[in-house]
Design a protein around this motif. Sequence first.
Motif, PDB file in Angstrom:
ATOM      1  N   ARG A 116     -10.067  15.787   3.662  1.00 33.65           N
ATOM      2  CA  ARG A 116     -10.664  15.737   4.991  1.00 33.65           C
ATOM      3  C   ARG A 116     -12.190  15.677   4.895  1.00 33.65           C
ATOM      4  NH1 ARG A 116      -7.710  20.025   6.458  1.00 33.65           N
ATOM      5  NH2 ARG A 116      -5.646  19.434   7.133  1.00 33.65           N
ATOM      6  N   ALA A 150     -17.171   5.424   9.614  1.00 33.68           N
ATOM      7  CA  ALA A 150     -15.721   5.452   9.763  1.00 33.68           C
ATOM      8  C   ALA A 150     -15.293   4.385  10.747  1.00 33.68           C
ATOM      9  CB  ALA A 150     -15.269   6.830  10.243  1.00 33.68           C
ATOM     10  N   ALA A 210     -13.087  12.206   3.991  1.00 33.57           N
ATOM     11  CA  ALA A 210     -12.981  11.319   5.151  1.00 33.57           C
ATOM     12  C   ALA A 210     -14.187  11.502   6.070  1.00 33.57           C
ATOM     13  CB  ALA A 210     -11.686  11.602   5.908  1.00 33.57           C
ATOM     14  N   SER A 246     -17.862   3.976  -0.093  1.00 36.36           N
ATOM     15  CA  SER A 246     -17.073   4.126   1.140  1.00 36.36           C
ATOM     16  C   SER A 246     -17.495   5.357   1.921  1.00 36.36           C
ATOM     17  CB  SER A 246     -15.591   4.206   0.810  1.00 36.36           C
ATOM     18  OG  SER A 246     -15.331   5.402   0.109  1.00 36.36           O
ATOM     19  N   ARG A 294      -8.472   7.003   3.518  1.00 36.68           N
ATOM     20  CA  ARG A 294      -8.997   8.344   3.774  1.00 36.68           C
ATOM     21  C   ARG A 294      -9.014   8.660   5.259  1.00 36.68           C
ATOM     22  NH1 ARG A 294     -13.069   4.860   3.146  1.00 36.68           N
ATOM     23  NH2 ARG A 294     -14.917   5.047   4.479  1.00 36.68           N
ATOM     24  N   HIS A 295      -9.210   7.623   6.115  1.00 31.80           N
ATOM     25  CA  HIS A 295      -9.268   7.888   7.554  1.00 31.80           C
ATOM     26  C   HIS A 295      -7.881   7.986   8.169  1.00 31.80           C
ATOM     27  CE1 HIS A 295     -13.551   7.582   7.591  1.00 31.80           C
ATOM     28  NE2 HIS A 295     -13.533   6.356   7.112  1.00 31.80           N
ATOM     29  N   SER A 296      -6.965   7.233   7.623  1.00 28.30           N
ATOM     30  CA  SER A 296      -5.624   7.238   8.209  1.00 28.30           C
ATOM     31  C   SER A 296      -4.721   8.296   7.598  1.00 28.30           C
ATOM     32  CB  SER A 296      -4.977   5.859   8.035  1.00 28.30           C
ATOM     33  OG  SER A 296      -4.877   5.536   6.662  1.00 28.30           O
ATOM     34  N   TRP A 297      -5.197   8.965   6.559  1.00 28.67           N
ATOM     35  CA  TRP A 297      -4.339   9.951   5.908  1.00 28.67           C
ATOM     36  C   TRP A 297      -4.217  11.208   6.761  1.00 28.67           C
ATOM     37  CZ3 TRP A 297      -5.467  14.905   4.153  1.00 28.67           C
ATOM     38  CH2 TRP A 297      -4.432  15.515   3.412  1.00 28.67           C
TER      39      TRP A 297
END
Lengths: 201, 253
Positions: free
Chosen positions: A11, B44, A14, B39, A63-66
């Motif tokens: 998290r 985001a 992300a 990244s 990482r964002h959708s996890w």
Amino acid sequence: MPEPTDDELMRAFAGGDAAAFESLYARHQAALYRFVRRLLGSSAATQADEVFQDTWLRAIQARHSWQPQGAAWRTWLFTLAHHRAVDCLRKTGREISMESDQDLAPWEPDAQPWAGWPAAQSSAEDLAFWRAAGQRLLDCLDGLPLAQKTVFLLHHEDGLSVDELARALELGFETAKTRLRYAMSKLRSCMGAYLPQKVAG
Amino acid sequence: MKPVEADAHLRAALRHAPDAEVAAPADVSAQIIAAAHRSAGERAAPAVRPPTARGRWWLQPWGASGALATVLMAGVIGLMWRGETPGPARMWPRRNWPRYRVQHLHPRHRPRQPKQPMRRRLFRHRPSLPSQRRPQSQGRWQGHQRPNRRRNHRCKPWRPSPVKRWRQRVRPRRLQVRVRPRQRPEWWRRTRPQPLRQRPWQHRHSHRPLQPPPGNALRPARQPWQPWQPWPQRRGGPRHRPATSSAGSPPGA
């Protein structure tokens, strides 16, 4: 201060914390690399680096959708590596059979489980023995189907239970259990043909 | 449900395998860490909200096709159940037409005039000139008195002839509106276009040319020959001459 969990690190990554990813990488890179190498076997060992890197890149992209979905982040990472290994083997033209006929047959336990293993001690001889046993085990793993190899490695290397295995690989519980028992039976047989000579010697 | 126990010996052998201490190559690790740093610096991306159950149904390849097939099937079943083609005549049966109330008025009927305001009703006599003044009692408050009402201010409804009533009953007209030309002031009538009092070729908006016709256009093409006129000398001489009496010939002939 307790160590942050994998979910917290993911998290944080992300959210833009690259140091969290470095912690994650340092925590799991060795086990994942071992898993990928053993999964691909000696015939496709040259592609282990590619699969390993691709797995981590996919983890970075996701990482964002996890979202934590009940399973540990490590399990998710190993499942990702398994899928990438299957894709790699399919791309190289190998025949991958995820549904073996043995899944449907009832498993017959060995009548005489081999019990000739020496106790693991720290002596130099025993260490050499186990090193040789490990090499032999890797050779035996090459002879296993990919499905059974995956189940065995996740169970013995990563410590997943059969239920977690079934959920991670999206299998039925009985299927995962049968594959695991078949893999252990075959490995025991394979190791038993080799180890008595070592023990006797 | 008997759990499967991990084989301790196999696990020990796996732990002592030659590749147990192997790690990822340094260059691969560097590339992965660099990719993570790149990244992490990016913004985001907007999170894609997972579609709802209904949205997922529509996103299926058979979703829209199924909806279209359902609509078509419902239409076919509706036509079969109805048994006839739809149309305005059936959509609104004549027997269900609304019946408007028809009020027959006399042709000389005048609508009721609006009441005067209370002030004008109560103070009717307000002479402006002293000579027109009424007695003092009539210029004061008269609200207690009953105002004079116009006779026949409420006209009795005019009843049409029996023939018209019969026609209305047999073939009712939905609405009867009597259109009476509106009373316009004189200046308004003068500004309206007048009826055409010009020749067609003189009219501005006519399609005819603006040039006046030739002078002989208003005359007959050939004047009839009169007995007192000289006979026109044609080339080759006259072929025949009408029989005319000498008494009727003009003096110069």
